[in-house]
Design an enzyme around this catalytic site. Structure first.
Site, PDB file in Angstrom:
ATOM      1  N   ASP A 289      41.971  37.567  49.193  1.00  0.00           N
ATOM      2  CA  ASP A 289      41.427  38.891  49.507  1.00  0.00           C
ATOM      3  C   ASP A 289      39.928  38.699  49.728  1.00  0.00           C
ATOM      4  O   ASP A 289      39.158  38.655  48.776  1.00  0.00           O
ATOM      5  CB  ASP A 289      41.682  39.866  48.354  1.00  0.00           C
ATOM      6  CG  ASP A 289      41.051  41.223  48.608  1.00  0.00           C
ATOM      7  OD1 ASP A 289      41.126  41.711  49.752  1.00  0.00           O
ATOM      8  OD2 ASP A 289      40.468  41.797  47.666  1.00  0.00           O
TER       9      ASP A 289
ATOM     10  N   GLU B  85      44.293  38.488  53.829  1.00  0.00           N
ATOM     11  CA  GLU B  85      44.293  39.896  54.229  1.00  0.00           C
ATOM     12  C   GLU B  85      43.357  40.080  55.420  1.00  0.00           C
ATOM     13  O   GLU B  85      42.253  39.534  55.442  1.00  0.00           O
ATOM     14  CB  GLU B  85      43.838  40.762  53.054  1.00  0.00           C
ATOM     15  CG  GLU B  85      44.176  42.221  53.231  1.00  0.00           C
ATOM     16  CD  GLU B  85      43.979  43.011  51.960  1.00  0.00           C
ATOM     17  OE1 GLU B  85      44.923  43.066  51.154  1.00  0.00           O
ATOM     18  OE2 GLU B  85      42.888  43.568  51.783  1.00  0.00           O
TER      19      GLU B  85
ATOM     20  N   ASP C 265      40.382  42.552  42.826  1.00  0.00           N
ATOM     21  CA  ASP C 265      40.383  41.583  43.929  1.00  0.00           C
ATOM     22  C   ASP C 265      41.439  40.500  43.728  1.00  0.00           C
ATOM     23  O   ASP C 265      42.085  40.069  44.681  1.00  0.00           O
ATOM     24  CB  ASP C 265      38.988  40.964  44.088  1.00  0.00           C
ATOM     25  CG  ASP C 265      37.951  42.013  44.457  1.00  0.00           C
ATOM     26  OD1 ASP C 265      38.068  42.596  45.547  1.00  0.00           O
ATOM     27  OD2 ASP C 265      37.041  42.257  43.649  1.00  0.00           O
TER      28      ASP C 265
END
Length: 174
Positions: free
Chosen positions: A8, A67, A139
């Site tokens: 992420d 992502e 996160d």
């Protein structure tokens, strides 16, 4: 058996999460955050690259799930996020790992069942799905969710690439 590194990306905090799957069971390996210092953007990007490189060397993942960038109201933030993604992707490319990208809504859909789920819902589901004693940091939870999204999408992607060798109990394996 596949070990998947989920990432992420963020210009200040980049989350990472590792899972291992053997078609029957998904096991949590590690998760955490790479905190880029207060230096300039170039220095922070270097820290992200080095941090992901260190994680790859320590855990030897087979695949990487990242992502994708979503549009911010602030274009400058979107550019910095894109650069952070680039640093993380370069670390994976440097290690000759296959990279798969998923939108935030795909990741949330795979883990929570809703593409517009809140971050707290993602954290809760990650804790349940991976049987963790506590909810991981936001996160890190997003990174684990990205890895789980890839674990769910992996058979479909392999089938599209013509790499599926068989099917066992409703799940594809390589």
């Amino acid at each position: 058996m596949a070990r998947i590194l989920g990432i992420d990306p963020g210009s200040r905090i980049t989350g990472y999460g590792l899972i291992e799957t053997n078609n029957k069971k998904t096991v949590y390996i590690a998760a955490g955050c790479i905190r880029a210092g207060e230096g300039g953007l170039a220095e922070r990007l270097g820290q992200i690259f080095q941090g992901i490189t260190g994680i790859i060397q320590a855990y030897h993942p087979d695949e990487v799930a990242v992502e994708q960038v979503f549009m911010h109201q602030n274009p400058g933030s979107a550019l910095k996020l894109g650069q952070a993604r680039g640093a993380a992707i370069c670390a994976a490319v440097n290690a000759v790992l296959p990279i798969f990208e998923y939108t935030p809504s795909q990741v949330k859909q795979a883990v929570v069942g809703r593409g517009d789920a809140a971050k707290s819902q993602v954290q809760y589901m990650i804790r349940l799905l991976l049987k963790l004693p506590a909810e991981p940091a936001t996160d890190a939870a997003d990174a684990l969710a990205c890895a789980l999204c890839h674990e769910h999408a992996g058979p479909l992607l392999a089938g599209l690439a013509g790499q599926v060798r068989g099917r066992r109990r409703g799940r594809y394996y390589r």
